[in-house]
Design a protein around this motif. Structure first.
Motif, short mmCIF file in Angstrom:
data_model
loop_
_atom_site.label_atom_id
_atom_site.label_comp_id
_atom_site.label_asym_id
_atom_site.label_seq_id
_atom_site.Cartn_x
_atom_site.Cartn_y
_atom_site.Cartn_z
N GLY A 55 35.80 -57.99 21.31
CA GLY A 55 34.57 -58.13 20.57
C GLY A 55 33.45 -57.25 21.07
O GLY A 55 32.42 -57.15 20.42
N LYS A 56 33.61 -56.58 22.22
CA LYS A 56 32.54 -55.74 22.76
C LYS A 56 32.47 -54.46 21.96
O LYS A 56 33.38 -53.67 21.95
CB LYS A 56 32.81 -55.41 24.23
N ARG A 57 31.34 -54.25 21.29
CA ARG A 57 31.16 -53.03 20.50
C ARG A 57 29.93 -52.25 20.94
O ARG A 57 29.61 -51.24 20.37
CB ARG A 57 31.02 -53.39 19.02
N ASN A 58 29.18 -52.74 21.93
CA ASN A 58 27.91 -52.11 22.28
C ASN A 58 27.98 -51.42 23.64
O ASN A 58 27.03 -51.44 24.38
CB ASN A 58 26.78 -53.14 22.26
N ALA A 59 29.10 -50.80 23.94
CA ALA A 59 29.25 -50.17 25.25
C ALA A 59 28.47 -48.85 25.34
O ALA A 59 28.03 -48.48 26.41
CB ALA A 59 30.73 -49.92 25.54
N GLY A 60 28.28 -48.16 24.23
CA GLY A 60 27.59 -46.87 24.28
C GLY A 60 26.08 -46.96 24.24
O GLY A 60 25.40 -45.96 24.41
N VAL A 61 25.56 -48.17 24.02
CA VAL A 61 24.11 -48.32 23.90
C VAL A 61 23.43 -48.06 25.24
O VAL A 61 22.34 -47.48 25.29
CB VAL A 61 23.77 -49.73 23.36
N SER A 62 24.07 -48.45 26.34
CA SER A 62 23.46 -48.20 27.65
C SER A 62 23.41 -46.70 27.96
O SER A 62 22.45 -46.22 28.57
CB SER A 62 24.24 -48.94 28.74
N VAL A 63 24.41 -45.96 27.50
CA VAL A 63 24.39 -44.51 27.70
C VAL A 63 23.27 -43.88 26.88
O VAL A 63 22.56 -42.97 27.35
CB VAL A 63 25.76 -43.90 27.32
N LEU A 64 23.07 -44.38 25.65
CA LEU A 64 21.98 -43.86 24.83
C LEU A 64 20.62 -44.18 25.44
O LEU A 64 19.72 -43.34 25.45
CB LEU A 64 22.06 -44.45 23.42
N GLY A 65 20.46 -45.38 25.97
CA GLY A 65 19.21 -45.74 26.62
C GLY A 65 18.93 -44.87 27.83
O GLY A 65 17.79 -44.44 28.06
N CYS A 66 19.96 -44.60 28.59
CA CYS A 66 19.81 -43.72 29.76
C CYS A 66 19.42 -42.31 29.33
O CYS A 66 18.54 -41.69 29.93
CB CYS A 66 21.12 -43.69 30.55
N ALA A 67 20.05 -41.80 28.27
CA ALA A 67 19.74 -40.45 27.81
C ALA A 67 18.30 -40.35 27.29
O ALA A 67 17.61 -39.37 27.54
CB ALA A 67 20.72 -40.03 26.72
N ILE A 68 17.86 -41.38 26.57
CA ILE A 68 16.49 -41.37 26.06
C ILE A 68 15.50 -41.45 27.22
O ILE A 68 14.45 -40.79 27.21
CB ILE A 68 16.29 -42.52 25.06
N ALA A 69 15.81 -42.23 28.25
CA ALA A 69 14.91 -42.32 29.40
C ALA A 69 14.87 -41.01 30.18
O ALA A 69 13.83 -40.67 30.76
CB ALA A 69 15.35 -43.46 30.32
N MET A 70 15.98 -40.26 30.20
CA MET A 70 16.00 -39.01 30.95
C MET A 70 15.16 -37.92 30.30
O MET A 70 14.90 -36.88 30.92
CB MET A 70 17.44 -38.52 31.11
N VAL A 71 14.72 -38.13 29.05
CA VAL A 71 13.83 -37.16 28.41
C VAL A 71 12.53 -37.05 29.20
O VAL A 71 11.91 -35.98 29.27
CB VAL A 71 13.57 -37.58 26.95
N ALA A 72 12.12 -38.14 29.85
CA ALA A 72 10.88 -38.13 30.63
C ALA A 72 10.97 -37.19 31.83
O ALA A 72 9.94 -36.72 32.31
CB ALA A 72 10.55 -39.55 31.09
N VAL A 73 12.18 -36.92 32.33
CA VAL A 73 12.31 -35.95 33.43
C VAL A 73 11.91 -34.56 32.95
O VAL A 73 11.29 -33.78 33.69
CB VAL A 73 13.75 -35.97 34.00
N GLY A 74 12.22 -34.25 31.69
CA GLY A 74 11.75 -32.99 31.12
C GLY A 74 10.23 -32.94 31.05
O GLY A 74 9.63 -31.88 31.26
#
Length: 130
Positions: A55-74
């Protein structure tokens, strides 16, 4: 009856060679025996426990959140670039203030590096959170 058989087929197709299919095949409803009402509920619960990881379908959401947060490093890198551009302009306007301007630049650089480190830590927290 039919629902348990569909669960067995689904479990065998998604997770080949697992113990889930063997446990579902050994339930009384698939084997053809008439189960009591109380044991039927417990068997349904064990069947659902076996299918829980599917039933787990939201495994990639944490990767997306990490990628969006890494925009701040730019953004931090852009701030460091603007800081040194302002240092060059300030030295060109007033060369006698060179040491003081460089001191202020290093203080600003420390703040921006601290912000970048905090952003990277939060991005790692978002990456490994479930």
């Amino acid at each position: 009856g039919k629902m348990a058989l569909f669960q067995v087929i689904r479990a065998a197709r998604i997770v080949p060679g697992s113990a889930v299919a063997c446990r579902l095949l050994s339930t009384a409803s698939v084997a053809g025996q008439a189960p009591a009402a109380a044991s039927s509920m417990s068997q349904r619960k064990t069947a659902l426990v076996g299918l829980e990881p599917l039933g787990k379908r939201n495994a990639g959401v944490s990767v997306l959140g990490c990628a969006i947060a890494m925009v701040a490093v730019g953004g931090c890198a852009q701030g460091i670039g603007q800081l040194f551009a302002a240092l060059v302009v300030g030295m060109a306007r007033n060369p006698s203030m060179k040491e003081d301007l460089f001191t202020y630049t290093l203080i600003g650089m420390g703040f921006l590096e601290f912000l970048a480190i905090v952003v990277i830590l939060i991005a790692g927290l978002l990456l490994y959170s479930e």
